[in-house]
Design a protein around this motif. Structure first.
Motif, PDB file in Angstrom:
ATOM      1  N   ASP A 422       0.802  -1.229   0.000  1.00  0.00           N
ATOM      2  CA  ASP A 422       0.000   0.000   0.000  1.00  0.00           C
ATOM      3  C   ASP A 422       0.837   1.282   0.000  1.00  0.00           C
ATOM      4  O   ASP A 422       0.501   2.237  -0.711  1.00  0.00           O
ATOM      5  CB  ASP A 422      -0.962  -0.001   1.192  1.00  0.00           C
ATOM      6  N   PRO A 423       1.937   1.359   0.765  1.00  0.00           N
ATOM      7  CA  PRO A 423       2.715   2.611   0.740  1.00  0.00           C
ATOM      8  C   PRO A 423       3.293   2.932  -0.638  1.00  0.00           C
ATOM      9  O   PRO A 423       3.648   4.084  -0.903  1.00  0.00           O
ATOM     10  CB  PRO A 423       3.842   2.337   1.748  1.00  0.00           C
ATOM     11  N   TYR A 424       3.390   1.940  -1.501  1.00  0.00           N
ATOM     12  CA  TYR A 424       4.015   2.150  -2.808  1.00  0.00           C
ATOM     13  C   TYR A 424       2.996   2.398  -3.921  1.00  0.00           C
ATOM     14  O   TYR A 424       3.369   2.806  -5.017  1.00  0.00           O
ATOM     15  CB  TYR A 424       4.844   0.921  -3.201  1.00  0.00           C
ATOM     16  N   LEU A 425       1.704   2.114  -3.656  1.00  0.00           N
ATOM     17  CA  LEU A 425       0.689   2.198  -4.703  1.00  0.00           C
ATOM     18  C   LEU A 425       0.267   3.637  -4.963  1.00  0.00           C
ATOM     19  O   LEU A 425       0.158   4.438  -4.036  1.00  0.00           O
ATOM     20  CB  LEU A 425      -0.543   1.369  -4.319  1.00  0.00           C
ATOM     21  N   ARG A 426      -0.006   3.946  -6.209  1.00  0.00           N
ATOM     22  CA  ARG A 426      -0.532   5.252  -6.601  1.00  0.00           C
ATOM     23  C   ARG A 426      -1.999   5.074  -6.968  1.00  0.00           C
ATOM     24  O   ARG A 426      -2.365   4.144  -7.684  1.00  0.00           O
ATOM     25  CB  ARG A 426       0.247   5.823  -7.788  1.00  0.00           C
ATOM     26  N   ARG A 427      -2.854   5.972  -6.496  1.00  0.00           N
ATOM     27  CA  ARG A 427      -4.299   5.816  -6.649  1.00  0.00           C
ATOM     28  C   ARG A 427      -4.903   7.006  -7.377  1.00  0.00           C
ATOM     29  O   ARG A 427      -4.321   8.093  -7.420  1.00  0.00           O
ATOM     30  CB  ARG A 427      -4.961   5.627  -5.280  1.00  0.00           C
ATOM     31  N   ASP A 428      -6.123   6.786  -7.916  1.00  0.00           N
ATOM     32  CA  ASP A 428      -6.816   7.863  -8.616  1.00  0.00           C
ATOM     33  C   ASP A 428      -7.672   8.644  -7.635  1.00  0.00           C
ATOM     34  O   ASP A 428      -7.593   8.453  -6.414  1.00  0.00           O
ATOM     35  CB  ASP A 428      -7.624   7.318  -9.797  1.00  0.00           C
ATOM     36  N   SER A 429      -8.511   9.531  -8.155  1.00  0.00           N
ATOM     37  CA  SER A 429      -9.297  10.413  -7.291  1.00  0.00           C
ATOM     38  C   SER A 429     -10.324   9.669  -6.449  1.00  0.00           C
ATOM     39  O   SER A 429     -10.824  10.198  -5.463  1.00  0.00           O
ATOM     40  CB  SER A 429     -10.010  11.476  -8.139  1.00  0.00           C
ATOM     41  N   GLN A 430     -10.654   8.438  -6.847  1.00  0.00           N
ATOM     42  CA  GLN A 430     -11.596   7.632  -6.080  1.00  0.00           C
ATOM     43  C   GLN A 430     -10.903   6.524  -5.296  1.00  0.00           C
ATOM     44  O   GLN A 430     -11.522   5.548  -4.894  1.00  0.00           O
ATOM     45  CB  GLN A 430     -12.654   7.046  -7.013  1.00  0.00           C
ATOM     46  N   GLU A 431      -9.598   6.677  -5.114  1.00  0.00           N
ATOM     47  CA  GLU A 431      -8.789   5.734  -4.334  1.00  0.00           C
ATOM     48  C   GLU A 431      -8.686   4.347  -4.973  1.00  0.00           C
ATOM     49  O   GLU A 431      -8.395   3.375  -4.300  1.00  0.00           O
ATOM     50  CB  GLU A 431      -9.316   5.609  -2.891  1.00  0.00           C
ATOM     51  N   ARG A 432      -8.935   4.271  -6.264  1.00  0.00           N
ATOM     52  CA  ARG A 432      -8.711   3.018  -6.984  1.00  0.00           C
ATOM     53  C   ARG A 432      -7.271   2.974  -7.472  1.00  0.00           C
ATOM     54  O   ARG A 432      -6.674   4.015  -7.749  1.00  0.00           O
ATOM     55  CB  ARG A 432      -9.673   2.913  -8.171  1.00  0.00           C
ATOM     56  N   PRO A 433      -6.701   1.771  -7.586  1.00  0.00           N
ATOM     57  CA  PRO A 433      -5.326   1.695  -8.085  1.00  0.00           C
ATOM     58  C   PRO A 433      -5.224   2.257  -9.499  1.00  0.00           C
ATOM     59  O   PRO A 433      -6.074   2.000 -10.351  1.00  0.00           O
ATOM     60  CB  PRO A 433      -5.030   0.195  -8.079  1.00  0.00           C
ATOM     61  N   ARG A 440      -0.038  -2.666 -15.609  1.00  0.00           N
ATOM     62  CA  ARG A 440       0.766  -2.659 -14.396  1.00  0.00           C
ATOM     63  C   ARG A 440       0.218  -1.645 -13.404  1.00  0.00           C
ATOM     64  O   ARG A 440      -0.141  -0.526 -13.786  1.00  0.00           O
ATOM     65  CB  ARG A 440       2.227  -2.307 -14.714  1.00  0.00           C
ATOM     66  N   LEU A 441       0.155  -2.028 -12.139  1.00  0.00           N
ATOM     67  CA  LEU A 441      -0.171  -1.064 -11.110  1.00  0.00           C
ATOM     68  C   LEU A 441       0.900   0.015 -11.091  1.00  0.00           C
ATOM     69  O   LEU A 441       2.097  -0.280 -11.144  1.00  0.00           O
ATOM     70  CB  LEU A 441      -0.235  -1.743  -9.736  1.00  0.00           C
ATOM     71  N   VAL A 442       0.467   1.269 -11.041  1.00  0.00           N
ATOM     72  CA  VAL A 442       1.420   2.372 -10.967  1.00  0.00           C
ATOM     73  C   VAL A 442       1.941   2.441  -9.538  1.00  0.00           C
ATOM     74  O   VAL A 442       1.165   2.596  -8.590  1.00  0.00           O
ATOM     75  CB  VAL A 442       0.766   3.701 -11.390  1.00  0.00           C
ATOM     76  N   MET A 443       3.255   2.294  -9.407  1.00  0.00           N
ATOM     77  CA  MET A 443       3.865   2.216  -8.084  1.00  0.00           C
ATOM     78  C   MET A 443       4.984   3.243  -7.955  1.00  0.00           C
ATOM     79  O   MET A 443       5.409   3.867  -8.923  1.00  0.00           O
ATOM     80  CB  MET A 443       4.395   0.801  -7.832  1.00  0.00           C
ATOM     81  N   ASP A 444       5.451   3.396  -6.735  1.00  0.00           N
ATOM     82  CA  ASP A 444       6.537   4.314  -6.449  1.00  0.00           C
ATOM     83  C   ASP A 444       7.760   3.955  -7.290  1.00  0.00           C
ATOM     84  O   ASP A 444       8.037   2.776  -7.514  1.00  0.00           O
ATOM     85  CB  ASP A 444       6.886   4.239  -4.961  1.00  0.00           C
TER      86      ASP A 444
END
Length: 526
Positions: A422-433, A440-444
């Motif tokens: 979770d600390p590495y995940l980037r989310r959209d305006s609705q807190e979705r990945p 690919r999940l957008v990550m740090d």
């Protein structure tokens, strides 16, 4: 298709929990690198690099080396990935599934039900027609090519698709059924993901714990049956049969014994359940209600150009749109993926019409445009549904003896399984990945810059559109993911797949030439 079952996906890829890994597979035999603390009653087993692997997936020479790929969940989508990964020399891959064997919507294997994509939308053909894991090769191994040829069926039965997937599972040794993935973490010291799992016996009891390391993870944890909050009290009525359509066949005899049955949901699964119940009830004593929220029991959009919304071209177009536009589009495109197969609608009408031949009407009520506000028990043997007609703005109540909730499926939330990331995940305006164009999940950057990525399958509707759960895009998406992981064009994919151009080509803004200002004399009276 959610909330209704998407006929284009069969029923949707089978329900699994966020930490799923499933049936008949080789247990890890080698010690786990970096094995974590284990309860005393369980045998710790290190990373399973010493497990038997096919020629195309050799174990790395260094037992401490991370795997190239760990797949979590084995439904049709990750099975497609495993089949396409199998022949790639040097790619070390393993797939974990909690269940003891491959399972694909057993509760909806109604006799004669077909998947609504052509047989070419198997696990591999649209990416690699020469693959040994194609549906046609499956028929060949069963000496069924000529019967299939003469059957002239472009759309195969759901049970046959399930049997085909099971056949593929039997051939791929990198699948680990009976393995439940418990946690995923990033190890910044080694720049790898740690995947903790529990090995299960056929009864689901834990027998060993283990850990493996990998540079890439592909989540294929699928969807789960969805019960709207307002209908939760129905499920809490233990003495009255209230079941989700996903479990329909397991409870069909109990349902048929009820005096009055209500089906809630106007998608494909609701239509199939209603038709099956109708065919099994005596004429004149059907006592069936079918309720749906949509404005009509509407057919799925199945025109040739309409189907181009399930192409890679549309997927790329959709992904490039702004987030609010994507959300608006998904909500408006329900008939592309939540409608009912026209053949099913025709079969329902035919069955109802047949029951009028001797006079009278069947004892059935089919009402679209109805919202079931809530429901509850009456005494211990009946349920009362509180209904509201969306357009009439009227309310009423319906008493019934059994309920089938054909309220569709939802993507399983990733949060529990990926809590460690979770600390590495980037989310959209609705807190979705946030998910990039390579799934690919957008990550740090500390994770992605180390060459570590988490890909997703059937969890990206908000970024990739309504084709996300569609079986017809399975092979293409799997090939795209493998190209991303290998860093080369392992599978040559088409650059164009649709006749439709979904957007305007971006053009540079050229300033208009300034025209000279011409002054016209003012003439009085004009």
């Amino acid at each position: 298709m959610s909330p209704q079952h998407n006929p284009r996906t069969g029923p949707r890829t089978g329900p699994r929990t966020a930490a799923h890994a499933g049936p008949d597979a080789d247990a890890p035999t080698g010690p786990h690198e970096g094995a974590h603390a284990h309860p005393a009653h369980l045998d710790p087993t290190p990373a399973d690099h010493s497990s038997p692997t096919p020629a195309g997936n050799p174990a790395p020479p260094d037992p401490d080396a991370p795997r190239d790929l760990v797949g979590i969940g084995i439904g049709p989508f990750n099975l497609s990935l495993a089949a396409l990964a199998h022949p790639l020399a040097g790619l070390d891959a393993v797939f974990y599934e909690q269940r003891p064997s491959f399972v694909w919507h057993p509760g909806l294997m109604i006799d004669g039900a077909r998947i609504q994509v052509p047989f070419l939308a198997d696990l591999v053909t649209l990416a690699d027609p020469a693959s040994p894991w194609s549906f046609l090769n499956y028929l060949k191994t069963r000496d069924r090519l000529f019967p299939f040829y003469f059957a002239e069926r472009f759309h195969i039965q759901r049970a046959e698709y399930d049997a085909y997937c099971r056949w593929v599972c039997e051939q791929l040794p990198q699948l680990r059924f009976g393995h439940q993935v418990d946690a995923v973490r990033f190890n910044p010291e080694r720049d790898v993901f740690e995947v903790d799992f529990t090995q299960l016996d056929p009864d689901g009891e834990a027998t060993a714990l283990g850990r493996t390391h990998t540079k890439n993870i592909v989540l294929g944890i699928g969807t789960e049956p969805h019960v709207p909050d307002a209908l939760g009290p129905l499920v809490e009525a233990p003495t009255v049969p209230v079941i989700h359509a996903a479990d329909y066949l397991d409870h069909r005899e109990t349902l048929l014994a009820a005096e009055h049955i209500t089906v809630i949901g106007s998608g494909q699964s609701g239509a199939e359940v209603f038709l099956d119940l109708l065919r099994r009830r005596p004429a004149g004593r059907e006592r069936l209600h079918w309720l749906g929220r949509t404005e009509a029991f509407a057919p799925m959009e199945y025109s040739k150009l309409g189907l181009e919304h399930f192409t890679p071209d549309y997927t790329r177009y959709f992904h490039a749109l702004a987030e609010p536009v994507r959300d608006q589009l998904v909500a408006s495109q329900w008939q592309l993926h939540k409608g009912i197969d026209a053949g099913t609608l025709a079969a329902i009408h035919d069955e109802l019409y047949r029951r009028t031949l001797n006079g009278g009407w069947p004892d059935t009520v089919l009402t679209p445009g109805v919202n079931v506000r809530t429901g509850g028990r009456i005494a211990t043997t009946k349920i009362e549904l509180h209904l509201e007609h969306i357009h009439q703005n009227t309310r009423s109540r319906l008493t019934t003896d059994a309920v089938v909730l054909a309220t569709g499926y939802r993507e399983r939330p990733l949060d529990r399984l990926l809590a460690g990331l979770d600390p590495y995940l980037r989310r959209d305006s609705q807190e979705r990945p946030r998910i990039d164009d390579q799934y690919r999940l957008v990550m740090d950057p500390s994770v992605s810059g180390a060459g570590c990525h988490v890909h997703v399958q059937n969890a990206e509707r908000h970024t990739h559109g309504i084709g996300t759960p569609d079986l017809g895009l399975a092979a293409w998406r799997s090939a795209s993911i493998l190209n991303s992981i290998t860093g080369k064009e392992t599978y040559a994919l088409p650059t164009r797949t649709a006749f439709t151009s979904f957007g305007l080509a971006a053009q540079p803004q050229i300033p208009r030439a300034r025209r000279p200002l011409v002054l016209t004399p003012l003439v009085e009276g004009r």
